[in-house]
Write an enzyme that holds these catalytic residues in place. Structure first.
Site, mmCIF file in Angstrom:
data_model
loop_
_atom_site.group_PDB
_atom_site.id
_atom_site.type_symbol
_atom_site.label_atom_id
_atom_site.label_comp_id
_atom_site.label_asym_id
_atom_site.label_seq_id
_atom_site.Cartn_x
_atom_site.Cartn_y
_atom_site.Cartn_z
ATOM 1 N N LYS A 119 42.503 18.946 23.927
ATOM 2 C CA LYS A 119 41.533 19.033 22.831
ATOM 3 C C LYS A 119 41.384 20.461 22.307
ATOM 4 C CE LYS A 119 42.114 15.701 22.780
ATOM 5 N NZ LYS A 119 42.679 14.921 21.646
ATOM 6 N N ARG A 132 48.551 28.444 6.101
ATOM 7 C CA ARG A 132 49.403 27.823 5.071
ATOM 8 C C ARG A 132 48.640 27.624 3.756
ATOM 9 N NH1 ARG A 132 50.576 22.515 7.506
ATOM 10 N NH2 ARG A 132 52.138 22.198 5.864
ATOM 11 N N LYS A 134 46.190 25.618 3.106
ATOM 12 C CA LYS A 134 45.922 24.207 2.852
ATOM 13 C C LYS A 134 44.419 23.961 3.001
ATOM 14 C CE LYS A 134 50.326 22.909 2.586
ATOM 15 N NZ LYS A 134 50.928 22.246 1.400
ATOM 16 N N GLN A 137 42.546 20.573 3.150
ATOM 17 C CA GLN A 137 42.646 19.723 4.335
ATOM 18 C C GLN A 137 41.611 20.079 5.408
ATOM 19 O OE1 GLN A 137 47.170 20.294 4.478
ATOM 20 N NE2 GLN A 137 46.956 18.199 5.176
ATOM 21 N N HIS A 145 35.429 16.680 14.052
ATOM 22 C CA HIS A 145 36.202 15.967 15.073
ATOM 23 C C HIS A 145 36.752 16.932 16.126
ATOM 24 C CE1 HIS A 145 38.677 12.812 16.793
ATOM 25 N NE2 HIS A 145 39.738 13.597 16.690
ATOM 26 N N TYR A 182 54.138 11.515 13.548
ATOM 27 C CA TYR A 182 54.146 11.494 12.084
ATOM 28 C C TYR A 182 54.271 12.910 11.525
ATOM 29 C CZ TYR A 182 52.150 11.577 7.383
ATOM 30 O OH TYR A 182 51.943 11.825 6.056
ATOM 31 N N LYS A 197 51.234 6.031 7.636
ATOM 32 C CA LYS A 197 50.152 7.021 7.697
ATOM 33 C C LYS A 197 48.784 6.345 7.573
ATOM 34 C CE LYS A 197 48.337 11.158 5.431
ATOM 35 N NZ LYS A 197 48.479 12.086 4.284
ATOM 36 N N THR A 201 45.021 5.923 10.369
ATOM 37 C CA THR A 201 43.577 6.021 10.128
ATOM 38 C C THR A 201 42.885 4.727 10.541
ATOM 39 O OG1 THR A 201 44.028 7.478 8.249
ATOM 40 C CG2 THR A 201 41.806 6.568 8.413
ATOM 41 N N GLN A 204 42.551 4.728 14.240
ATOM 42 C CA GLN A 204 41.482 5.626 14.679
ATOM 43 C C GLN A 204 40.112 4.971 14.517
ATOM 44 O OE1 GLN A 204 42.884 8.899 12.203
ATOM 45 N NE2 GLN A 204 43.139 10.177 14.007
#
Length: 265
Positions: A119, A132, A134, A137, A145, A182, A197, A201, A204
């Site tokens: 974790k 990067r 991003k 995201q 989480h 993935y 993909k 989800t 999850q």
């Protein structure tokens, strides 16, 4: 003293359940260690990282990501096997903490510790996003989480080793094998949209719902001596995660499909 009083407030039994056998393990001696890691992680995400990258081009990190995702697949699969080997003795109605010195309880605590390390390794996901550039995201779901899982897993490994929390591990490591698989595939291939993909989800969401139902059974089982305070915390955290995952799913797979359908017509 503050930590002891807080733990006592949650459940007096927790003080006696502290797993002193992990004191010499890296990261497990004091709550200051994981707290410092999460604090530095948050500081990097929202302050140091963006400042460092402000006048720089985004790093590619393609090879680093390939290695990281491959390592995650391997390590999650190893811990999955460790947990799967111990699951036949799991009781869905009441699974108390495993604090004895029996070979089985020692193996459970070792698996719990290994899962905890995973974790904290997951935190690099977000660090790579920053490097990067991003930023889109780095969502509330993502940060909630990662921080929640790291701190909760550490606390249970230290104060409630094994027990009903152990039920999370087999689900989570299995899904993470698929998830990092993935990521590994997309880091190697130029293909960004893989058909499964969306189903990750969904898995999850199923995981959180299934695990929550087991926590509910433990909570309402009056003969089960697992900490009720921690079960309530688990359930509140799971409810938050389910809500955020549902919002993520709606935004990325339902709303986008509706927009796409409108464009067709």
């Amino acid at each position: 003293m503050v930590l002891k009083n807080f733990t006592l407030y949650l459940d007096p039994a927790l003080i006696g359940l502290k797993d002193s056998t992990t004191d010499d393990y890296p990261l497990m001696n004091s709550p200051l260690e994981p707290t410092a890691i999460v604090a530095l992680y948050s500081l990097f995400l929202f302050n140091l990282g963006p400042k460092f990258m402000k006048n720089r081009d985004a790093f590619s990190l393609k090879k680093v990501m390939m290695v990281y995702n491959f390592v995650q697949v391997v390590l999650n699969f190893v811990v999955f096997l460790m947990v799967a080997k111990l699951m036949p003795n799991f009781n869905l109605c009441c699974n108390p903490v495993n604090t004895s010195n029996s070979p089985e309880d020692i193996a459970i605590r070792r698996a719990h510790y290994c899962y905890t390390l995973l974790k904290f390794l997951d935190l690099f996901d977000t660090i790579f996003f920053v490097l990067r550039k991003k930023h889109q995201q780095i969502t509330l779901l993502h940060v909630h989480h990662h921080i929640g899982m790291a701190m909760t897993t550490w606390a249970t490994a230290k104060y409630l080793p094994g027990g009903v929390a152990f039920f999370v591990f087999i689900w989570n490591t299995f899904i993470h094998v698929l998830m990092y698989g993935y990521y590994l595939f997309t880091s190697i291939s130029s293909m960004r949209a893989v058909w499964w993909k969306k189903y990750l989800t969904q898995l999850q969401l199923v995981q959180h719902c299934f695990v929550s139902s087991v926590f509910m059974i433990h909570l309402f089982n009056t003969s089960c001596n697992y900490s009720k305070g921690w079960l309530i915390y688990y359930l509140l955290n799971a409810a938050m995660s389910i809500y955020l995952f549902l919002m993520f799913y709606k935004k990325n797979y339902i709303d986008k499909k509706q927009v796409s359908d409108k464009k067709v017509y």
